[in-house]
Design a protein around this motif. Sequence first.
Motif, mmCIF file in Angstrom:
data_model
loop_
_atom_site.group_PDB
_atom_site.id
_atom_site.type_symbol
_atom_site.label_atom_id
_atom_site.label_comp_id
_atom_site.label_asym_id
_atom_site.label_seq_id
_atom_site.Cartn_x
_atom_site.Cartn_y
_atom_site.Cartn_z
ATOM 1 N N ALA A 226 74.059 8.419 63.896
ATOM 2 C CA ALA A 226 72.973 8.667 62.739
ATOM 3 C C ALA A 226 72.893 9.984 62.328
ATOM 4 C CB ALA A 226 71.623 7.959 62.975
ATOM 5 N N ASN A 227 72.091 10.562 61.262
ATOM 6 C CA ASN A 227 71.644 11.592 60.918
ATOM 7 C C ASN A 227 71.032 12.521 61.899
ATOM 8 O OD1 ASN A 227 73.391 11.412 58.614
ATOM 9 N ND2 ASN A 227 71.585 10.569 57.460
ATOM 10 N N GLY A 229 67.868 14.053 63.632
ATOM 11 C CA GLY A 229 66.246 13.970 63.722
ATOM 12 C C GLY A 229 65.946 12.353 63.796
ATOM 13 N N ASN A 230 66.963 11.563 64.120
ATOM 14 C CA ASN A 230 66.717 10.113 63.743
ATOM 15 C C ASN A 230 66.198 9.746 65.275
ATOM 16 O OD1 ASN A 230 68.748 8.935 66.054
ATOM 17 N ND2 ASN A 230 70.031 10.208 65.125
ATOM 18 N N ASN A 231 65.531 8.322 65.520
ATOM 19 C CA ASN A 231 65.101 7.751 66.486
ATOM 20 C C ASN A 231 65.699 6.567 66.926
ATOM 21 O OD1 ASN A 231 62.540 9.287 66.505
ATOM 22 N ND2 ASN A 231 62.278 8.423 64.579
ATOM 23 N N CYS A 232 67.395 6.628 66.666
ATOM 24 C CA CYS A 232 67.907 5.611 66.867
ATOM 25 C C CYS A 232 68.295 5.588 68.384
ATOM 26 C CB CYS A 232 69.378 5.638 66.159
ATOM 27 S SG CYS A 232 69.055 5.468 64.334
ATOM 28 N N PRO A 233 68.686 4.179 69.043
ATOM 29 C CA PRO A 233 68.995 3.911 70.386
ATOM 30 C C PRO A 233 70.498 4.151 70.743
ATOM 31 C CG PRO A 233 68.873 1.848 69.338
ATOM 32 C CD PRO A 233 68.477 2.924 68.127
ATOM 33 N N ASP A 234 70.469 4.466 71.972
ATOM 34 C CA ASP A 234 71.995 4.557 72.416
ATOM 35 C C ASP A 234 72.185 2.870 73.027
ATOM 36 O OD1 ASP A 234 74.697 4.461 73.820
ATOM 37 O OD2 ASP A 234 74.069 5.980 75.236
ATOM 38 N N LEU A 235 73.069 2.249 72.378
ATOM 39 C CA LEU A 235 73.489 0.983 72.475
ATOM 40 C C LEU A 235 74.845 0.574 72.948
ATOM 41 C CD1 LEU A 235 71.698 -0.954 69.675
ATOM 42 C CD2 LEU A 235 70.767 -0.710 71.664
ATOM 43 N N SER A 236 75.450 1.694 73.458
ATOM 44 C CA SER A 236 76.863 1.439 73.912
ATOM 45 C C SER A 236 77.039 0.679 74.985
ATOM 46 C CB SER A 236 77.545 2.944 74.261
ATOM 47 O OG SER A 236 76.517 3.658 75.008
ATOM 48 N N ASN A 237 75.861 0.537 75.901
ATOM 49 C CA ASN A 237 75.754 -0.289 77.225
ATOM 50 C C ASN A 237 75.436 -1.650 76.973
ATOM 51 O OD1 ASN A 237 76.873 1.654 78.808
ATOM 52 N ND2 ASN A 237 74.834 2.691 78.707
ATOM 53 N N ALA A 238 75.329 -2.215 75.428
ATOM 54 C CA ALA A 238 74.916 -3.449 75.296
ATOM 55 C C ALA A 238 75.728 -4.549 75.774
ATOM 56 C CB ALA A 238 74.647 -3.556 73.705
ATOM 57 N N ASP A 239 75.220 -5.864 76.113
ATOM 58 C CA ASP A 239 76.079 -6.853 76.761
ATOM 59 C C ASP A 239 76.812 -7.623 75.864
ATOM 60 O OD1 ASP A 239 74.867 -6.928 79.579
ATOM 61 O OD2 ASP A 239 72.841 -7.172 77.949
ATOM 62 N N TRP A 240 76.306 -7.666 74.432
ATOM 63 C CA TRP A 240 77.123 -8.574 73.554
ATOM 64 C C TRP A 240 77.056 -7.704 72.252
ATOM 65 C CZ3 TRP A 240 79.821 -13.002 74.270
ATOM 66 C CH2 TRP A 240 79.544 -13.582 75.424
ATOM 67 N N GLU A 241 77.746 -7.958 71.249
ATOM 68 C CA GLU A 241 77.797 -7.402 70.008
ATOM 69 C C GLU A 241 77.925 -8.405 69.025
ATOM 70 O OE1 GLU A 241 80.024 -3.225 68.290
ATOM 71 O OE2 GLU A 241 81.243 -4.771 68.885
ATOM 72 N N ILE A 242 77.302 -8.007 67.527
ATOM 73 C CA ILE A 242 77.429 -9.101 66.608
ATOM 74 C C ILE A 242 78.761 -8.239 65.529
ATOM 75 C CG2 ILE A 242 76.510 -9.982 64.369
ATOM 76 C CD1 ILE A 242 73.799 -9.918 66.053
ATOM 77 N N GLN A 243 79.968 -8.937 65.408
ATOM 78 C CA GLN A 243 80.777 -8.155 64.792
ATOM 79 C C GLN A 243 80.969 -8.673 63.414
ATOM 80 O OE1 GLN A 243 82.298 -5.217 65.199
ATOM 81 N NE2 GLN A 243 83.838 -5.587 63.610
#
Length: 399
Positions: A226-227, A229-243
């Motif tokens: 993201a651009n 200054g964002n407040n976005c999370p690191d979800l690279s270790n998520a268990d599942w993904e919605i593709q």
Amino acid sequence: MRKTFFLTLWALLAIVAMVPFVACSDNDDPGVKSYEVTVNLTLPEGVDAASVQDLKLVTTKGMVSDTISLNATTAEKITLAQGQYTFSVSGKIKDDATAHVVATGSADVYANQAVTLALQTIYQSPLVFKALYTTGGVAGYVKDSYFEIVNNSDEVQYLDGLILSAPTGNQTKANAWQAAGITDRYECGQGTVVAFPGVSGGKEYPLQPGESVVVANDAANHNELANAGNNCPDLSNADWEIQITNSGDPSYIDRTLSIIFQNNQHMKAFGLGFFGRAYILAKLPEGTTPEAYAADPNNLMTTPGSTSTMQYLMIPSKYVLDAVDIWNSSNENHYATFLPKDDAQGVLASTAWSGKCVRRKVTKIVNGRAYYQDTNNSANDFLNNQPLTPGVKPTEVDK
């Protein structure tokens, strides 16, 4: 009208589990008399005996317990050695994902007698949302949401065939289905409906008691994507993904949820709800695949009173494990999306673009394992504007 008792089934069963089961009894003592006890059950209003299954009675005297299978249609005659007893009954209501029947009672057994136990209906789900993050970490960036699902029971649960859906929700008045008298089915598919792989009742994807899984819209490090200054999370270790195939995004991890229904290919992410929305976890009857259910025309419906041909996947209340209504905090008026048995009242949404989630309250922590509040009322069960902590263990401050 069915009476609903919002009790904690797992607590009741835990009490039963704490009592050791012993094979021997006072019947082995020739000086102790035994008597015939007839166990009668009364059913809750609106519950038919044929719909009650897996009904069991636990009789406890001191530290000795015995378990007996019951039939809801007939009285059970049992023989008990004289003494003071407590009784605990539990069972499942067929074809309803969260409905159970329970009863407790006691008796001093010093003669042949009858004991009547009044069953009560409770709605308790083993799988619930632990946290939902849908309000975004920066304006204009829409793919950093996640949903954390926890096994809130004391038994292994399975994710096979579990459906995740997002009805419109965030209502200020009755929606078209409610206005038409359709209140026990929820319109799903504003974009997509997704599901874990497999068939309902399968056992390929176990979730241990107290464990949770994080389902990301995109399992990526959104803080980097993201651009500034964002407040976005690191979800690279998520268990599942919605593709979502038409999103144009790569698949970041191997474990992806299946798209079982889609009625708007212009929506590039699942369940967007920056200012509020409703969310569902659902389990179909055992042996049913979500894909087969979504392909059945009988489960599809157009908007009542509208000429639109757009169809929605209708999910009955009886299949819903957990429902969370998230309401726009700027609105003065709110109207419930769900029946009270699923979610009586909504939680106010976290502030949009602030990188905060709504998270379920913790009732207790036992040996490092959290138990989460589930009264089927999101206004009571959730806190808003909480830090994004997928996978982080709760502490006492989470209460």
